[in-house]
Write an enzyme that holds these catalytic residues in place. Structure first.
Site, PDB file in Angstrom:
ATOM      1  N   ASP A  66       0.855  -1.184   0.000  1.00 31.28           N
ATOM      2  CA  ASP A  66       0.000   0.000   0.000  1.00 31.28           C
ATOM      3  C   ASP A  66       0.893   1.237   0.000  1.00 31.28           C
ATOM      4  O   ASP A  66       1.779   1.370   0.855  1.00 31.28           O
ATOM      5  CB  ASP A  66      -0.899   0.007   1.237  1.00 31.28           C
ATOM      6  CG  ASP A  66      -1.988  -1.044   1.161  1.00 31.28           C
ATOM      7  OD1 ASP A  66      -2.071  -1.732   0.119  1.00 31.28           O
ATOM      8  OD2 ASP A  66      -2.744  -1.200   2.137  1.00 31.28           O
ATOM      9  N   ASP A  94     -15.205  -2.967  -1.336  1.00 30.42           N
ATOM     10  CA  ASP A  94     -14.890  -2.676   0.060  1.00 30.42           C
ATOM     11  C   ASP A  94     -16.178  -2.298   0.768  1.00 30.42           C
ATOM     12  O   ASP A  94     -16.939  -1.459   0.272  1.00 30.42           O
ATOM     13  CB  ASP A  94     -13.892  -1.518   0.145  1.00 30.42           C
ATOM     14  CG  ASP A  94     -12.662  -1.763  -0.722  1.00 30.42           C
ATOM     15  OD1 ASP A  94     -12.195  -2.910  -0.747  1.00 30.42           O
ATOM     16  OD2 ASP A  94     -12.188  -0.805  -1.369  1.00 30.42           O
TER      17      ASP A  94
END
Length: 448
Positions: A212, A333
């Site tokens: 990330d 998500d």
């Protein structure tokens, strides 16, 4: 007249590609095909077929009359994680151009594809067709395909709902078919199938180590909050190389700044990761138009993850999935089952499972599902939601968010034995913190 039906194993010549696009365009104008109601243009079709040749699970067959391509079809094998469907193959994208019909060419093409399905070890070949395509239905029936079901809302064309018919053909010989059919699992008293396969174990799940990116560095967030980030490395390329050397076969990269900005932000870091290893990289975060998708695929990224745009611009997802088959993934998500967008900053009223079904219909290759309340917390994946989603879909689901111990991966693998649609797991903080070693994680999941 010379008729040749062949599987395409390398890039088509410019002349062949032009003939194939011309035939497809004629087929679409005559009644649709490949999901298009109107021809998308030769450039889009060329991208579609070039991308299709990169998808291991798809085999493209073309039909030639006197050397000129005038029809095509595809055989689609299920994902490797779909152990239960390993003996099946789907026939799709089948057509003969209107100007080449009435000469038995369609029959020759299907017969060649049936032989191809047998050669790959398939025992059953499935297909579906609109009820309005009477000639195709008659052809399938004449070749021994059995009609086993009808979809009442198969397509919406010109304001009218069109039904779809589902067909199957058993490919095994009489003796082999009897033996194969006798091994079909019967339900036990609790309703679960009993088969010798249940003791052999599920095929390996894929481990996707997460990189990330925030401000050019490797970080991990807690519950998706940018203000709650832990910094791990200033050298994303070196981190990617470490994952490769440890035995990982894929990388999962997210441009966190990009997810909030709506456009790619950590460009140098992403490019350095792609150049540092030979591993396939799936990339998400801020990719919201075709230009960005094409830019990253041309730069060497193997799969694009579309998240917020899946909610706000589903037609883009459909367009991208057609243009780049096998290379578009939907990232879903959710906070307690409801879809979050814009870097998880906004929560919609849309249910995660509903969006997953829409994305499957749009043609994405897989779903990455993250329950945000678990992400970065090291308390375990949301196995219930993940399994529920995987049971509803025919495309793979990759689990994400919350892996903190080897037991969490063992729990996922145990669930995946019963839900083969679960194909892998994304792991981040636990790897960086040393709570899980890469070797142990790979051993548990069975990745190789």
């Amino acid at each position: 007249m010379t008729v040749v039906c062949e599987r395409v194993v390398s890039s088509l010549s410019p002349d062949d590609m032009e003939a194939l696009c011309e035939a497809v365009t004629a087929g679409i104008l005559d009644g649709g095909g490949f999901g298009w109601l109107q021809p998308p243009g030769n450039q889009a079709l060329e991208r579609y077929f070039e991308g299709l040749l990169l998808v291991q699970e798809r085999s493209l067959y073309v039909l030639r009359e006197d050397g000129i391509i005038c029809g095509a079809g595809q055989l689609v094998r299920p994902p490797s994680s779909y152990e239960a469907h390993a003996a099946t193959v789907n026939l799709t994208g089948f057509f003969v151009a209107p100007y080449a019909r009435g000469r038995g060419l369609g029959r020759a093409l299907i017969q060649a594809m049936i032989q191809g399905a047998k050669a790959m070890g398939s025992k059953v070949i499935n297909c579906d067709v609109r009820e309005t395509h009477a000639a195709a239905i008659g052809l399938f029936r004449s070749l021994g395909f059995e009609h086993w079901g009808t979809h009442p809302y198969y397509a919406r064309i010109g304001g009218q709902t069109v039904r779809g018919l589902f067909f199957s053909k058993l490919l095994a010989g009489e003796h082999e078919a009897a033996r194969w059919q006798s091994s079909i699992a019967a339900p036990d008293a609790g309703g679960a199938p009993v088969s010798s396969e249940t003791t052999k174990g599920h095929q390996g799940l894929m481990l996707y180590p997460a990189i990330d990116l925030k401000d050019g560095a490797c970080v991990r967030l807690r519950r998706g909050e940018m203000e709650d980030a832990t910094h791990y490395s200033d050298d994303p390329a070196a981190q990617a190389k470490l994952f490769e050397e440890a035995g990982c076969r894929h990388l999962h990269v997210v441009d966190l700044n990009g997810a909030f900005a709506g456009k790619s932000t950590n460009v140098p870091a992403i490019e350095s990761i792609v150049k540092a290893t030979g591993l396939p990289v799936q990339l998400g975060g801020g990719i919201r138009d075709m230009a960005a998708i094409e830019r990253w695929l041309e730069a060497g990224v193997s799969r694009i993850i579309l998240g917020s745009v899946a909610v706000k611009d589903p037609e883009l997802v459909r367009q991208a999935a057609r243009a780049f088959p096998g290379q578009i993934v939907a990232g879903i998500d959710a906070r307690q089952g409801r879809v979050a967008t814009e870097g998880w900053a906004e929560v919609s009223e849309l249910e995660a499972n509903d969006l997953a079904l829409r994305m499957e219909d749009a043609g994405v290759a897989a779903i990455i599902f993250t329950e945000i309340t678990h992400d970065g917390m090291l308390a375990g994946l949301d196995l219930e939601q993940t399994a529920d989603m995987a049971r509803r879909l025919s495309i793979p689901v990759i689990a994400s968010g919350g892996v903190g111990t080897l037991d969490h991966l063992r729990d996922l693998r145990a669930i995946a034995r019963d839900v083969p649609g679960i194909s892998g797991a994304i792991v981040g903080r636990a790897l960086y913190d040393g709570r899980i070693s890469l070797k142990d994680a790979l051993d548990v999941l069975g990745s190789c």
